[in-house]
Scaffold this active site. Structure first.
Site, PDB file in Angstrom:
ATOM      1  CG  HIS A 161       0.898   7.054  11.000  1.00  0.00           C
ATOM      2  ND1 HIS A 161       0.080   6.797   9.924  1.00  0.00           N
ATOM      3  CD2 HIS A 161       1.114   5.864  11.590  1.00  0.00           C
ATOM      4  CE1 HIS A 161      -0.177   5.516   9.849  1.00  0.00           C
ATOM      5  NE2 HIS A 161       0.428   4.912  10.858  1.00  0.00           N
ATOM      6  CG  HIS A 206       3.544   3.475  13.930  1.00  0.00           C
ATOM      7  ND1 HIS A 206       3.532   3.672  12.578  1.00  0.00           N
ATOM      8  CD2 HIS A 206       4.740   3.952  14.383  1.00  0.00           C
ATOM      9  CE1 HIS A 206       4.676   4.236  12.209  1.00  0.00           C
ATOM     10  NE2 HIS A 206       5.423   4.418  13.282  1.00  0.00           N
ATOM     11  CD  GLU A 217       1.543  -0.532  13.828  1.00  0.00           C
ATOM     12  OE1 GLU A 217       1.711  -0.910  15.015  1.00  0.00           O
ATOM     13  OE2 GLU A 217       0.519   0.053  13.449  1.00  0.00           O
ATOM     14  NE  ARG A 232       2.933   3.625   9.028  1.00  0.00           N
ATOM     15  CZ  ARG A 232       3.808   2.618   8.952  1.00  0.00           C
ATOM     16  NH1 ARG A 232       4.850   2.714   8.147  1.00  0.00           N
ATOM     17  NH2 ARG A 232       3.631   1.528   9.664  1.00  0.00           N
TER      18      ARG A 232
HETATM   19  O1  LIG Z   1      -1.080  -2.312   9.004  1.00  0.00           O
HETATM   20  C1  LIG Z   1      -0.608  -1.887  10.068  1.00  0.00           C
HETATM   21  O2  LIG Z   1       0.610  -1.740  10.255  1.00  0.00           O
HETATM   22  C2  LIG Z   1      -1.546  -1.537  11.211  1.00  0.00           C
HETATM   23  C3  LIG Z   1      -1.872  -0.078  11.245  1.00  0.00           C
HETATM   24  O3  LIG Z   1      -2.336   0.409  10.045  1.00  0.00           O
HETATM   25  O4  LIG Z   1      -2.710  -2.290  11.028  1.00  0.00           O
HETATM   26  P1  LIG Z   1      -3.725  -2.739  12.162  1.00  0.00           P
HETATM   27  O5  LIG Z   1      -4.611  -1.582  12.447  1.00  0.00           O
HETATM   28  O6  LIG Z   1      -4.446  -3.873  11.524  1.00  0.00           O
HETATM   29  O7  LIG Z   1      -2.934  -3.225  13.339  1.00  0.00           O
END
Ligand SMILES: O=C(O)[C@@H](CO)OP(=O)(O)O
Length: 232
Positions: free
Chosen positions: A9, A184, A114, A58
């Site tokens: 996203h 994600h 995510e 998102r």
């Molecule tokens: O905060 C989150 O959910 C993820 C993606 O933005 O973070 P990271 O890249 O640290 O896994």
């Protein structure tokens, strides 16, 4: 042969604030919407038959911008969201059968969400690194099997993401449909780990930029023939 396009996203309002987001349902920032628009231009030579997104706004916003900024990517069809949910009432109310000649389905499912970031959700990443140490926070963010407090490891995320990929997405690819997935950083790292045959130590270095399409060509068995990062 089929094409599979993955897009993380566009930038969200919490990406802009450097906060752990996980399953918190934060929308795109202005920059994130612009990134999705640019992604749709980069996909002008691609045609999509079906789209899958997470349940988070998102990813859904990114899918909708990519599929509606230009007519060509949908081949003139209208993208319509199909909310996948095992609930009888929902099932009945969501029962429009659709018209495949005119409509392009976008399936939303929490399996593509995510990584669940547990107690870290809402915390600033730099402040968390100061409190717990850079190495600990790096292990929570990028290692394969270390769980952040109360949250999912990449391994946990990969189990649900890849089970969904195999049962719902791969059959489309094997029948030759071109598929767009908007999701994600960590749900897409899970899929790419499988497609690119990355080991747990190799996946640590895999970083995905927001809003940049990654286009795979797959053979009839689902193995990767080519991979192109559409970043210019
Ligand atoms: O905060 C989150 O959910 C993820 C993606 O933005 O973070 P990271 O890249 O640290 O896994």
């Amino acid at each position: 042969m089929a094409q599979l396009i993955l897009i993380r996203h566009g930038q969200s309002l919490w990406n802009a604030l450097n906060k752990f987001t996980g399953w918190v349902d934060v929308p795109l920032s202005e920059r994130g919407r612009a990134e999705a628009t640019i992604a749709s231009c980069r996909l002008s030579n691609y045609r999509v038959n079906v789209c899958f997104t997470s349940r988070l706004i998102r990813a859904i916003e990114t899918a909708m911008i990519c599929l509606t900024e230009r007519d060509d990517i949908c081949g003139g069809k209208i993208p319509i969201i199909k909310h996948e949910k095992d609930d009888q009432v929902w099932h009945g109310w969501n029962s429009y059968g659709g018209n495949p000649e005119e409509e392009l389905p976008i399936f939303t499912n929490e399996a593509l969400n995510e990584r669940f970031y547990g107690d870290l959700q809402g915390l600033n990443k730099a402040d968390t690194a100061k409190k717990y140490g850079v190495e600990q926070v790096y292990a929570w963010r990028r290692s394969y099997d270390v769980r952040p407090p109360g949250g999912e490891s990449l391994e946990d995320t990969q189990k649900r993401v890849n089970a969904y990929f195999r049962s719902r997405i791969l059959p489309h690819l094997l029948q030759g449909d071109n598929v767009l997935i908007t999701a994600h950083g960590n749900s897409l790292r899970s899929i790419m780990m499988m497609l690119d045959h990355l080991s747990p130590s190799e996946v640590i270095g895999l970083e995905l930029a927001t809003g940049i399409p990654i286009a795979y060509e797959l053979d009839v068995t689902g193995e990767v023939i080519s991979k192109t990062i559409l970043n210019d």
